[in-house]
Design an enzyme around this catalytic site. Structure first.
Site, mmCIF file in Angstrom:
data_model
loop_
_atom_site.group_PDB
_atom_site.id
_atom_site.type_symbol
_atom_site.label_atom_id
_atom_site.label_comp_id
_atom_site.label_asym_id
_atom_site.label_seq_id
_atom_site.Cartn_x
_atom_site.Cartn_y
_atom_site.Cartn_z
ATOM 1 N N ASP A 8 35.907 38.386 -11.024
ATOM 2 C CA ASP A 8 35.551 38.386 -12.434
ATOM 3 C C ASP A 8 36.640 37.620 -13.198
ATOM 4 O O ASP A 8 37.759 37.448 -12.693
ATOM 5 C CB ASP A 8 35.453 39.837 -12.917
ATOM 6 C CG ASP A 8 35.204 39.943 -14.397
ATOM 7 O OD1 ASP A 8 34.247 39.308 -14.879
ATOM 8 O OD2 ASP A 8 35.976 40.642 -15.074
ATOM 9 N N ASP A 25 37.096 37.575 -17.322
ATOM 10 C CA ASP A 25 37.606 38.295 -18.499
ATOM 11 C C ASP A 25 38.056 39.700 -18.120
ATOM 12 O O ASP A 25 37.273 40.505 -17.616
ATOM 13 C CB ASP A 25 36.523 38.387 -19.577
ATOM 14 C CG ASP A 25 36.114 37.020 -20.112
ATOM 15 O OD1 ASP A 25 36.977 36.137 -20.207
ATOM 16 O OD2 ASP A 25 34.922 36.847 -20.418
#
Length: 221
Positions: A9, A11
């Site tokens: 991922d 953010d």
């Protein structure tokens, strides 16, 4: 033998995106003349697709597209590039690649924005691929993005792992039969990752390499 695959991922996992995203969210609510959520609420919105979070937090369905446009005007207009990498992440990515792993970004951020950010922060040379959401919203959920990432690598590997900071990462990876290792330096609420079914939670980027390798070794056993 196919190299193990780690989906990452962006953010809240690799980048400390909250200040830029919350500033842009607040601007969108203000532009639409809607009440701006409290700072703690705005921070909790970092991670999910924009359309989903606006619908769930006070934006009428017929104004969601306007909210997205207003958000992107501020975010792409300059806020996006004010996003630092978490301390220790570049070193961890370099170690994971040196250990023979394939690293592919899997983010609900639009792919074009994610590419710009990775170039700007120096993460691009540390990754083997990048998969993100589409600007038109046709690919937005984490499950869609993970599927897109896997398709680009020829399908789900025998040894694969997701690393993320929100429940959406856990659920999206599980849709494709992949476990998710959570990280606590992101934006999850207390207990969120464990409740979602993360196979473990890492509290410091300096421990990420050892935890990832240990999980992949368990898959090989």
């Amino acid at each position: 033998m196919t190299r193990p695959l780690v989906l990452l991922d962006l953010d809240g996992t690799l980048l400390d995106s909250a200040p830029a995203i919350t500033t842009s969210l607040a601007a969108a609510y203000s532009e639409l003349g809607l009440p701006v959520p409290e700072p703690s609420v705005l921070r909790s919105l970092v991670g999910p697709p924009l359309a989903d979070l606006f619908l769930a937090h006070g934006v009428p369905a017929d104004r969601v597209e306007d909210a997205i446009v207003a958000y992107r005007r501020v975010y792409v207009g300059g806020a996006m590039l004010e996003t630092p990498v978490f301390d220790g992440i570049p070193e961890a990515l370099a170690e994971l690649r040196a250990a023979g792993l394939t690293l592919v970004l899997a983010t609900s951020k639009p792919e074009a924005y994610a590419s710009t950010l990775c170039d700007h922060t120096g993460l691009t040379p540390l990754l083997d691929g990048l998969a993100g959401a589409s600007l038109d919203g046709s690919r937005s959920s984490k499950a869609d993005v993970v599927g897109h990432a896997l398709a680009g690598r020829g399908g789900a590997p025998a040894r694969g792992l997701m690393v993320g900071d929100r429940e959406h990462d856990v659920h999206g990876a599980r849709t494709h039969g992949i476990d998710c290792l959570g990280v606590s330096w992101g934006y999850a609420a207390p207990g969120e990752l464990a409740a979602a079914g993360a196979v473990g939670i890492v509290d410091d980027p300096r421990d990420l390499v050892a935890e990832v390798l240990a999980r992949l070794d368990q898959l090989a056993a």
